[in-house]
Design an enzyme around this catalytic site. Structure first.
Site, PDB file in Angstrom:
ATOM      1  CG  ASP A   1       8.495 -26.160  46.864  1.00  0.00           C
ATOM      2  OD1 ASP A   1       7.305 -26.268  47.224  1.00  0.00           O
ATOM      3  OD2 ASP A   1       9.440 -26.757  47.421  1.00  0.00           O
TER       4      ASP A   1
ATOM      5  CG  ASN B   1      10.955 -26.701  59.091  1.00  0.00           C
ATOM      6  OD1 ASN B   1      11.237 -25.716  59.751  1.00  0.00           O
ATOM      7  ND2 ASN B   1       9.859 -26.797  58.375  1.00  0.00           N
TER       8      ASN B   1
ATOM      9  CG  HIS C   1       9.123 -26.732  63.060  1.00  0.00           C
ATOM     10  ND1 HIS C   1       8.494 -26.995  61.867  1.00  0.00           N
ATOM     11  CD2 HIS C   1       9.433 -27.932  63.597  1.00  0.00           C
ATOM     12  CE1 HIS C   1       8.424 -28.300  61.700  1.00  0.00           C
ATOM     13  NE2 HIS C   1       8.979 -28.897  62.741  1.00  0.00           N
TER      14      HIS C   1
ATOM     15  CD  GLU D   1       7.928 -27.117  51.574  1.00  0.00           C
ATOM     16  OE1 GLU D   1       6.952 -27.014  52.346  1.00  0.00           O
ATOM     17  OE2 GLU D   1       8.478 -28.186  51.306  1.00  0.00           O
TER      18      GLU D   1
END
Ligand code: CMP
Length: 310
Positions: free
Chosen positions: A184, A192, A197, A227
């Protein structure tokens, strides 16, 4: 233009002797359709063949939410042959895109030409085989789409759960083992929020590539969430799983994403091995997930092993 000249525009009939072409010309009628009209409707009985002499039509398969475009046909193409050959209802809707002119031929005349001209019959077969081939390609494209993540091109969550179930079954049957590694991206939301983005997406694409490049051919990477990535590594023991996970964490920490070369991206990882740690897919997954959560809470950019449970 007289019907004989119009018929000459249609490759289907280019090998017909002039006398047959004359005969055919008296059998066809010329029809015009304004834009956006259904010339043939899916499910209707079929009585005629249509030869496009001007304009473009769309061939549409009705979908649950929207029509799906199977093909576009234009001058020289024909449609409506299928129902005349198999006596089933129309397989698709054919709609004019712009104003369209077609020559319309009745079923009996179409059959007569096919019986009289092997060349025309061969052209029809050739067209049908190309239509089947296109349809096959569309089907395999769609089924691939269902299991691929559009952003990274990796296999998606759905494919992951299927593959995880297959691997646990294989392990049970043949006594194989495999590792599930979950990774992760650390502080992805902040990334972000601060960089946008587009940068976030580019980082995910880059990570997907990195994971593919730094695992063996037999290891399968997936993007299973925003993610979150997973790797299924066949023939991998707990010790190897730890080494591989640590190597991936180190590789990401040492690399820089081309989109933002100053950016330090790190990932956390957790893994579980079947059958050492668990034998059921859900348990393998939840052990790896708990290990991943521990890696996060213990400071990120690290690997955690699963707690021993059976
Ligand atoms: P028919 O089934 O009689 O009526 C709809 C017509 O759409 C069909 O004959 C073919 O002429 C055409 N059609 C159906 N599927 C395709 C396809 N995949 N590609 C091109 N044309 C098609």
């Amino acid at each position: 233009m007289n019907p004989v000249d119009l018929l000459r525009k249609v490759p289907l009939f280019e090998t017909l002797p002039p006398a047959d072409l004359e005969g055919l010309a008296s059998a066809v009628r010329l029809e015009s359709f304004p834009p956006q009209v259904n010339i043939v409707e899916v499910g209707d009985p079929g009585h005629s063949l249509y030869l496009v002499v001007e304009g473009t039509v769309q061939v549409l398969a009705p979908g649950r939410s929207a029509d799906f475009e199977l093909a576009r046909l234009s001058e020289g193409d024909f449609f409506g042959e299928m129902a005349l050959l198999n006596s089933l209802p129309r397989s698709a809707t054919v709609r004019s895109v712009q104003e369209v002119k077609v020559l319309v031929l009745d079923k009996a005349d179409f059959h007569r030409i096919l019986a009289a001209s092997p060349e025309a019959a061969l052209k029809v077969l050739e067209t049908l085989s190309l239509r089947i081939r296109n349809a096959d390609e569309q089907i395999s494209g769609l089924s691939d789409k269902a299991v691929r993540d559009a952003l990274t091109g990796l296999l998606n969550r759905r494919a992951f759960h299927e593959r995880l179930a297959q691997e646990t079954e294989r392990a049970r049957r043949y006594g194989d083992h495999f590792a599930l590694i979950l990774l992760d991206v650390d502080r992805f939301k902040a990334l972000n929020d601060t960089l946008g983005h587009d940068v976030g997406d580019a980082v995910l694409v880059w990570l997907g590539r990195l994971l593919t490049e730094h695992t063996r051919q037999a290891d399968v990477p997936f993007r299973i969430g925003g993610e979150e990535f997973a790797i299924l590594a066949p023939g991998t023991s707990a010790e190897m799983a730890h080494t591989v996970s640590q190597r991936l964490v180190n590789t990401v920490a040492a690399a820089r994403p081309p989109v933002e070369p100053e950016l330090h991206v790190t990932v956390s990882a957790g893994y579980a091995v079947c059958p050492e740690h668990a034998v059921r897919p859900n348990t393998v997954y939840s052990l790896a997930d708990q290990a991943l959560l521990r890696a996060k809470s213990e400071g990120k950019n690290r690997v955690c092993a699963p707690k021993d449970t059976h």
